[in-house]
Motif scaffolding. Structure first.
Motif, mmCIF file in Angstrom:
data_model
loop_
_atom_site.group_PDB
_atom_site.id
_atom_site.type_symbol
_atom_site.label_atom_id
_atom_site.label_comp_id
_atom_site.label_asym_id
_atom_site.label_seq_id
_atom_site.Cartn_x
_atom_site.Cartn_y
_atom_site.Cartn_z
ATOM 1 N N MET A 41 0.810 -1.209 0.000
ATOM 2 C CA MET A 41 0.000 0.000 0.000
ATOM 3 C C MET A 41 0.845 1.262 0.000
ATOM 4 N N GLY A 42 2.174 1.089 -0.055
ATOM 5 C CA GLY A 42 3.069 2.242 -0.103
ATOM 6 C C GLY A 42 3.182 2.966 1.217
ATOM 7 N N SER A 43 2.991 2.237 2.318
ATOM 8 C CA SER A 43 3.026 2.846 3.652
ATOM 9 C C SER A 43 4.133 2.231 4.487
ATOM 10 N N GLU A 44 4.551 2.971 5.491
ATOM 11 C CA GLU A 44 5.530 2.459 6.430
ATOM 12 C C GLU A 44 4.825 1.770 7.597
ATOM 13 N N VAL A 45 5.500 0.815 8.180
ATOM 14 C CA VAL A 45 4.963 0.099 9.334
ATOM 15 C C VAL A 45 5.290 0.872 10.610
ATOM 16 N N ASP A 46 4.277 1.099 11.425
ATOM 17 C CA ASP A 46 4.483 1.757 12.713
ATOM 18 C C ASP A 46 4.604 0.673 13.777
ATOM 19 N N ARG A 47 5.818 0.427 14.234
ATOM 20 C CA ARG A 47 6.041 -0.614 15.233
ATOM 21 C C ARG A 47 6.009 -0.059 16.663
ATOM 22 N N GLU A 48 5.760 1.236 16.808
ATOM 23 C CA GLU A 48 5.695 1.821 18.141
ATOM 24 C C GLU A 48 4.325 1.626 18.773
ATOM 25 N N GLN A 49 3.267 1.730 17.957
ATOM 26 C CA GLN A 49 1.935 1.475 18.465
ATOM 27 C C GLN A 49 0.990 1.220 17.298
ATOM 28 N N PRO A 50 -0.032 0.381 17.498
ATOM 29 C CA PRO A 50 -0.999 0.140 16.438
ATOM 30 C C PRO A 50 -1.928 1.336 16.253
ATOM 31 N N PHE A 51 -2.599 1.374 15.106
ATOM 32 C CA PHE A 51 -3.629 2.391 14.920
ATOM 33 C C PHE A 51 -4.890 1.729 14.387
ATOM 34 N N TYR A 52 -6.009 2.449 14.504
ATOM 35 C CA TYR A 52 -7.312 1.832 14.277
ATOM 36 C C TYR A 52 -8.236 2.729 13.460
ATOM 37 N N PHE A 53 -9.243 2.087 12.885
ATOM 38 C CA PHE A 53 -10.426 2.777 12.393
ATOM 39 C C PHE A 53 -11.612 1.918 12.828
ATOM 40 N N THR A 54 -12.810 2.405 12.649
ATOM 41 C CA THR A 54 -13.983 1.667 13.119
ATOM 42 C C THR A 54 -15.001 1.496 11.998
ATOM 43 N N LYS A 55 -15.872 0.521 12.190
ATOM 44 C CA LYS A 55 -17.010 0.305 11.312
ATOM 45 C C LYS A 55 -18.272 0.233 12.172
ATOM 46 N N SER A 56 -19.376 0.712 11.654
ATOM 47 C CA SER A 56 -20.636 0.609 12.375
ATOM 48 C C SER A 56 -21.046 -0.859 12.480
ATOM 49 N N CYS A 57 -21.568 -1.240 13.642
ATOM 50 C CA CYS A 57 -22.056 -2.614 13.782
ATOM 51 C C CYS A 57 -23.221 -2.873 12.830
ATOM 52 N N HIS A 58 -23.915 -1.822 12.407
ATOM 53 C CA HIS A 58 -25.032 -1.982 11.481
ATOM 54 C C HIS A 58 -24.564 -2.209 10.053
ATOM 55 N N HIS A 59 -23.266 -2.152 9.836
ATOM 56 C CA HIS A 59 -22.704 -2.488 8.529
ATOM 57 C C HIS A 59 -22.171 -3.918 8.503
ATOM 58 N N LEU A 60 -22.487 -4.672 9.555
ATOM 59 C CA LEU A 60 -22.088 -6.073 9.639
ATOM 60 C C LEU A 60 -22.928 -6.930 8.687
ATOM 61 N N ALA A 61 -22.269 -7.879 8.017
ATOM 62 C CA ALA A 61 -22.962 -8.903 7.225
ATOM 63 C C ALA A 61 -22.401 -10.257 7.638
ATOM 64 N N ARG A 62 -23.269 -11.243 7.731
ATOM 65 C CA ARG A 62 -22.825 -12.576 8.131
ATOM 66 C C ARG A 62 -22.356 -13.388 6.929
ATOM 67 N N SER A 63 -21.570 -14.410 7.216
ATOM 68 C CA SER A 63 -21.075 -15.293 6.160
ATOM 69 C C SER A 63 -22.235 -15.873 5.367
ATOM 70 N N GLY A 64 -22.034 -15.995 4.052
ATOM 71 C CA GLY A 64 -23.073 -16.494 3.172
ATOM 72 C C GLY A 64 -23.912 -15.396 2.554
ATOM 73 N N SER A 65 -23.637 -14.144 2.913
ATOM 74 C CA SER A 65 -24.418 -13.031 2.383
ATOM 75 C C SER A 65 -24.191 -12.857 0.877
ATOM 76 N N MET A 66 -25.238 -12.395 0.209
ATOM 77 C CA MET A 66 -25.152 -11.967 -1.184
ATOM 78 C C MET A 66 -25.427 -10.470 -1.192
ATOM 79 N N LEU A 67 -24.402 -9.690 -1.494
ATOM 80 C CA LEU A 67 -24.496 -8.241 -1.401
ATOM 81 C C LEU A 67 -24.252 -7.598 -2.759
ATOM 82 N N ARG A 68 -24.972 -6.519 -3.008
ATOM 83 C CA ARG A 68 -24.774 -5.789 -4.256
ATOM 84 C C ARG A 68 -23.399 -5.125 -4.276
ATOM 85 N N TYR A 69 -22.757 -5.152 -5.421
ATOM 86 C CA TYR A 69 -21.517 -4.396 -5.592
ATOM 87 C C TYR A 69 -21.876 -2.921 -5.459
#
Length: 227
Positions: A41-69
């Motif tokens: 991805m053309g990024s450097e690894v930060d070994r000092e501490q991890p970083f995060y982003f979040t997703k809404s739980c309402h954007h969860l889909a279970r295995s076997g889902s058929m979702l529109r592109y």
């Protein structure tokens, strides 16, 4: 008190071999947790501490889902991930006591929107947090899975291998991630952590069937249908 309208249903995941299901509260995602992926991805690894982003739980889909592109992207990428499911609060020194089990997930990413956000130093939300972008399989209890060591993680698209790595390749493994993240949030039952993806991420098209695996876990499967 009466709601103005019916609240959204509680998102949940099945647990392997059990009738009870796991209610999902928050979805935390770890960025660049595999060195080879950071490099691609053309990024450097930060070994000092991890970083995060979040997703809404309402954007969860279970295995076997058929979702529109999604209509809002022309570059929808797959990222297979090892997922940690918590069932209690975290205590320092006893982090694993808060782990219910593990699953396989897909962090589906509108890469073109993410790339545009990066260029302008804006948040990644529109690229990462969209409907159906967190696809997670059934949870395997930790007692059945065993210790997190060098299990293989992989993804195929239409039967063709796209991603492959080992959980031992993670820069930040399960305990260090829980330790660090619990310093930022009061972690509790229902919180899940998507721990990052190995190299080999790439685009998908309508009609693709994605199949993600981690040794010892139930697989995750997603079919992308037409726009």
């Amino acid at each position: 008190m009466e709601y103005l309208f019916d609240p959204r249903p509680q998102p949940w995941l099945p647990i392997v071999g059990e009738d009870k299901v796991y209610p999902v509260g928050r979805i935390f995602c770890v960025g660049r947790n595999y060195a080879a992926h950071a490099t691609e991805m053309g990024s450097e690894v930060d070994r000092e501490q991890p970083f995060y982003f979040t997703k809404s739980c309402h954007h969860l889909a279970r295995s076997g889902s058929m979702l529109r592109y999604p209509k809002t992207t022309r570059d929808y990428h797959h990222e297979v991930e090892f997922v940690v499911a918590l069932d209690g609060p975290v205590s320092r020194g006893s982090e694993m006591d808060a782990v219910l089990g593990y699953a396989v997930g897909l962090d589906m990413t509108r890469r073109d929107l993410q790339a545009e956000a990066k260029k302008t130093a804006r948040p990644w939300d529109m690229g990462k947090d969209s409907e159906g972008s967190a696809v997670i399989g059934a949870i395997t209890r930790g007692s059945r899975f065993g210790e997190v060591t060098d299990q293989r993680i992989a993804l195929t698209v239409n039967g063709e291998l796209r991603q492959e790595g080992m959980l031992s390749d993670m820069i930040w493994s399960v305990v260090p991630l829980i330790q660090h993240l619990s310093g930022l949030y009061s972690l509790k039952a229902g919180d899940v952590i998507m721990t990052g993806t190995p190299s080999g991420v790439g685009p998908t098209v309508p009609g693709d069937v994605l199949y993600g695996t981690v040794d010892g876990c139930a697989p995750v499967e997603l079919t992308l249908t037409a726009r």
